[in-house]
Design a protein around this motif. Structure first.
Motif, PDB file in Angstrom:
ATOM      1  N   LEU A   1      46.125  69.402  46.756  1.00 31.35           N
ATOM      2  CA  LEU A   1      45.894  70.553  47.611  1.00 31.35           C
ATOM      3  C   LEU A   1      47.093  70.789  48.515  1.00 31.35           C
ATOM      4  O   LEU A   1      47.759  69.844  48.941  1.00 31.35           O
ATOM      5  N   SER A   2      47.358  72.050  48.813  1.00 26.02           N
ATOM      6  CA  SER A   2      48.400  72.396  49.765  1.00 26.02           C
ATOM      7  C   SER A   2      47.784  72.424  51.152  1.00 26.02           C
ATOM      8  O   SER A   2      47.162  73.404  51.552  1.00 26.02           O
ATOM      9  N   GLY A   3      47.930  71.332  51.878  1.00 26.78           N
ATOM     10  CA  GLY A   3      47.362  71.258  53.207  1.00 26.78           C
ATOM     11  C   GLY A   3      47.064  69.831  53.580  1.00 26.78           C
ATOM     12  O   GLY A   3      47.114  68.913  52.749  1.00 26.78           O
TER      13      GLY A   3
ATOM     14  N   CYS B   1      43.013  63.250  57.285  1.00 27.49           N
ATOM     15  CA  CYS B   1      41.649  63.796  57.231  1.00 27.49           C
ATOM     16  C   CYS B   1      41.151  63.983  55.804  1.00 27.49           C
ATOM     17  O   CYS B   1      40.390  64.906  55.517  1.00 27.49           O
ATOM     18  N   GLY B   2      41.595  63.135  54.890  1.00 25.91           N
ATOM     19  CA  GLY B   2      41.087  63.180  53.522  1.00 25.91           C
ATOM     20  C   GLY B   2      41.874  64.053  52.572  1.00 25.91           C
ATOM     21  O   GLY B   2      41.572  64.075  51.379  1.00 25.91           O
ATOM     22  N   SER B   3      42.878  64.778  53.054  1.00 27.35           N
ATOM     23  CA  SER B   3      43.693  65.636  52.177  1.00 27.35           C
ATOM     24  C   SER B   3      45.062  65.000  52.024  1.00 27.35           C
ATOM     25  O   SER B   3      46.023  65.411  52.677  1.00 27.35           O
ATOM     26  N   GLY B   4      45.163  63.994  51.153  1.00 26.59           N
ATOM     27  CA  GLY B   4      46.379  63.218  51.168  1.00 26.59           C
ATOM     28  C   GLY B   4      47.092  62.956  49.859  1.00 26.59           C
ATOM     29  O   GLY B   4      48.152  62.338  49.872  1.00 26.59           O
ATOM     30  N   VAL B   5      46.558  63.379  48.713  1.00 23.99           N
ATOM     31  CA  VAL B   5      47.196  63.008  47.452  1.00 23.99           C
ATOM     32  C   VAL B   5      48.636  63.494  47.390  1.00 23.99           C
ATOM     33  O   VAL B   5      49.543  62.749  47.023  1.00 23.99           O
ATOM     34  N   SER B   6      48.854  64.732  47.769  1.00 22.72           N
ATOM     35  CA  SER B   6      50.233  65.225  47.808  1.00 22.72           C
ATOM     36  C   SER B   6      50.859  65.017  49.182  1.00 22.72           C
ATOM     37  O   SER B   6      52.008  64.600  49.298  1.00 22.72           O
ATOM     38  N   PHE B   7      50.098  65.273  50.245  1.00 21.81           N
ATOM     39  CA  PHE B   7      50.703  65.244  51.567  1.00 21.81           C
ATOM     40  C   PHE B   7      51.060  63.836  52.028  1.00 21.81           C
ATOM     41  O   PHE B   7      52.047  63.655  52.758  1.00 21.81           O
ATOM     42  N   ALA B   8      50.305  62.816  51.633  1.00 25.10           N
ATOM     43  CA  ALA B   8      50.618  61.452  52.064  1.00 25.10           C
ATOM     44  C   ALA B   8      52.010  61.042  51.603  1.00 25.10           C
ATOM     45  O   ALA B   8      52.775  60.417  52.351  1.00 25.10           O
TER      46      ALA B   8
ATOM     47  N   ILE C   1      54.970  48.862  56.179  1.00 25.71           N
ATOM     48  CA  ILE C   1      53.681  48.161  56.170  1.00 25.71           C
ATOM     49  C   ILE C   1      52.638  49.119  55.621  1.00 25.71           C
ATOM     50  O   ILE C   1      52.299  50.122  56.259  1.00 25.71           O
ATOM     51  N   GLY C   2      52.149  48.832  54.435  1.00 24.74           N
ATOM     52  CA  GLY C   2      51.201  49.704  53.746  1.00 24.74           C
ATOM     53  C   GLY C   2      51.775  50.177  52.432  1.00 24.74           C
ATOM     54  O   GLY C   2      52.816  50.843  52.417  1.00 24.74           O
ATOM     55  N   GLY C   3      51.107  49.853  51.335  1.00 25.17           N
ATOM     56  CA  GLY C   3      51.655  50.156  50.018  1.00 25.17           C
ATOM     57  C   GLY C   3      50.869  51.176  49.227  1.00 25.17           C
ATOM     58  O   GLY C   3      50.742  51.060  47.999  1.00 25.17           O
ATOM     59  N   GLY C   4      50.341  52.194  49.903  1.00 28.91           N
ATOM     60  CA  GLY C   4      49.708  53.311  49.208  1.00 28.91           C
ATOM     61  C   GLY C   4      50.713  54.425  48.994  1.00 28.91           C
ATOM     62  O   GLY C   4      51.923  54.196  48.934  1.00 28.91           O
ATOM     63  N   TYR C   5      50.225  55.668  48.905  1.00 26.47           N
ATOM     64  CA  TYR C   5      51.128  56.795  48.657  1.00 26.47           C
ATOM     65  C   TYR C   5      52.184  56.938  49.750  1.00 26.47           C
ATOM     66  O   TYR C   5      53.374  57.127  49.470  1.00 26.47           O
ATOM     67  N   THR C   6      51.760  56.846  51.016  1.00 24.83           N
ATOM     68  CA  THR C   6      52.698  57.047  52.112  1.00 24.83           C
ATOM     69  C   THR C   6      53.783  55.976  52.108  1.00 24.83           C
ATOM     70  O   THR C   6      54.981  56.283  52.170  1.00 24.83           O
ATOM     71  N   GLY C   7      53.366  54.720  52.055  1.00 24.53           N
ATOM     72  CA  GLY C   7      54.327  53.630  52.122  1.00 24.53           C
ATOM     73  C   GLY C   7      55.277  53.597  50.945  1.00 24.53           C
ATOM     74  O   GLY C   7      56.491  53.412  51.111  1.00 24.53           O
ATOM     75  N   LEU C   8      54.747  53.775  49.740  1.00 24.01           N
ATOM     76  CA  LEU C   8      55.608  53.746  48.555  1.00 24.01           C
ATOM     77  C   LEU C   8      56.559  54.933  48.532  1.00 24.01           C
ATOM     78  O   LEU C   8      57.720  54.801  48.126  1.00 24.01           O
ATOM     79  N   SER C   9      56.093  56.091  48.992  1.00 23.09           N
ATOM     80  CA  SER C   9      56.977  57.252  49.056  1.00 23.09           C
ATOM     81  C   SER C   9      58.095  57.022  50.069  1.00 23.09           C
ATOM     82  O   SER C   9      59.248  57.392  49.826  1.00 23.09           O
TER      83      SER C   9
END
Length: 452
Positions: free
Chosen positions: A86-88, A392-399, A45-53
């Motif tokens: 970002l790494s974090g 907390c807003g740092s999600g492009v890679s981590f999500a 449930i959720g089709g952004g970076y986290t869900g698609l990954s």
């Protein structure tokens, strides 16, 4: 109309995409809504970076996976963030993690954070993703003398104990490169950025190619237990699934499921993009090449030079969604840009938009699976539910990394270090949840005074 997770009943499929620079420069593919009954082993449930990954990870493991999202592809954070790699994640630095849990845990957490960046770059290469990936310096800027000293000490500590290379910049060295005001020194690290909306489009392409089934404009309006595990109902269909992965992050409605309700605080962030800088403006400001920045304020400003010569500038948004597009909010960010780069005076603001970031109570994101239900679910022995959120807003890679880890946990992968704070406990519940925005307003007022 602005979607507000603490006020709106849910994300409506009728809400338009944000008027962002990303949507102006890239058209996302249209994916169909769910209009039938579906059976699936895994439901995301959720089709952004986290869900698609997560869907990509499950599909790569030859699992039966279905994904639903409440709106169009890129409606949420994936179409609104700044595109920083970002790494974090979360709000705790490696030094803060070390102080709280010890150096061993901090190094293991660094491995997860660095692994997120590696996963992103590996997928870009493996799947030939066209995402406008560009590398360039990333500068952390001290907004006062005290922060300059702390930034210097932190950089030396990270270099010595965590092997994080960086270059210290005095105020003189910094101003020799940039015509910037209000910066008292900084640290330069390796950085990279990309087009975030193109990234989510590529994730969707890859997920489909690997066999995942994707439905958008299909909000989950009810989650119930059934004989298989769960029944999730949408406006025109339903999914019966053994396992559910919740990947809605800051866009999670205020009442959604017991596992995530009141577990995160959606805080608004706003971004604007200027007109292309003239040659003279770029030379006078020093913003001549791809580079990205973030300052040390509690309510940080972040900015980057885009490939077409525009400046993207972001920071905290209004407390409530309904105030996002107020002229005063735009003017506040524009003034902040001019305080740093007065040579850009007069440049127009071509795009402005806002979005939500998910803040956890203890500043630590979570990737958690509830495989031991209690209460009304105690008799259910099959299936489980998990979530990843609180970046907390740092999600492009981590999500995306979190989505991979969540999928791995759901499949029972054994090589994840569950002793890390990311994994070993659920998100903490916010006390006095209805007072969160009152507290945020007070914090913003205090920050105005403290950061002068």
């Amino acid at each position: 109309m602005i979607y507000d997770p603490l006020i709106s009943r849910g994300v409506s499929s009728m809400l338009p995409a944000p008027d962002s620079y990303w949507h102006a420069t890239h058209k996302v593919p249209t994916l169909p809504p769910l209009n039938k009954k579906v059976n699936s082993e895994y439901l995301v449930i959720g089709g952004g970076y986290t869900g698609l990954s997560a869907a990509i990870t499950l599909a790569q493991a030859k699992q039966d996976v279905t994904l639903i999202d409440a709106n169009s592809l890129g409606f949420g954070c994936a179409g609104r963030n700044g595109g920083f790699i970002l790494s974090g994640s979360g709000r705790l630095s490696l030094s803060a993690i070390e102080d709280k849990w010890g150096r061993g845990i901090a190094k293991a957490m660094q491995g997860e954070f660095d692994g997120a960046v590696h996963l992103l770059k590996q997928r870009i290469a493996d799947f030939n993703m066209q995402v406008d990936f560009v590398e360039g310096p990333y500068l952390k800027l001290a907004h006062n003398l005290k922060q300059a000293k702390q930034l210097c000490a932190s950089a030396k500590h990270l270099a010595t104990h965590f092997n994080v290379p960086s270059t210290l910049l005095s105020k003189t060295e910094l101003t020799a490169r940039l015509n910037i005001e209000g910066a008292h020194g900084g640290v330069e690290l390796k950085g990279a950025c990309l087009h975030p909306l193109k990234l989510v489009s590529e994730y969707a392409r890859v997920a489909k190619e690997l066999g995942a089934t994707l439905f958008y404009d299909s909000p989950a309006i009810r989650i119930e237990n059934n004989k298989k595990g769960y029944l999730v109902t949408t406006p025109s269909g339903s999914v019966s699934a053994k396992h559910i992965l919740i990947a809605t992050n800051a866009y999670t409605p205020k009442r959604f499921h017991d596992s995530v309700d009141h577990k995160q605080f959606p805080v608004q962030s706003s971004i604007f993009v200027t007109a292309p800088m003239t040659h003279e403006q770029r030379e006078r400001s020093g913003l001549t090449t791809p580079m990205s920045f973030m300052d040390t304020r509690m309510m940080k400003y972040y900015y980057r030079v885009l490939p077409d010569g525009r400046l993207l500038f972001g920071g905290r948004g209004a407390v409530q969604g309904k105030d996002a597009n107020r002229a005063s909010e735009k003017q506040r960010l524009y003034r902040a840009m001019l305080n740093s780069f007065p040579s850009l005076s007069g440049i127009t603001m071509d795009y402005f938009w806002s979005g939500w970031v998910s803040v956890s109570l203890d500043s630590m994101p979570r990737i958690f699976v509830d495989d031991q239900p209690s209460g009304n679910n105690a008799s259910r022995s099959r299936g489980n539910i998990g979530y990843a959120m609180g970046y907390c807003g740092s999600g492009v890679s981590f999500a995306a990394f979190a989505g991979q880890r969540l999928a791995q946990r759901m499949m029972g992968t054994s090589d994840i270090d569950l002793s890390l704070p990311l994994y070993r406990s659920p998100l903490k519940t916010y006390p006095f949840a209805k007072a969160r925005r009152l507290a945020l307003h007070s914090l913003y007022q205090w920050a105005k005074i403290a950061e002068r």
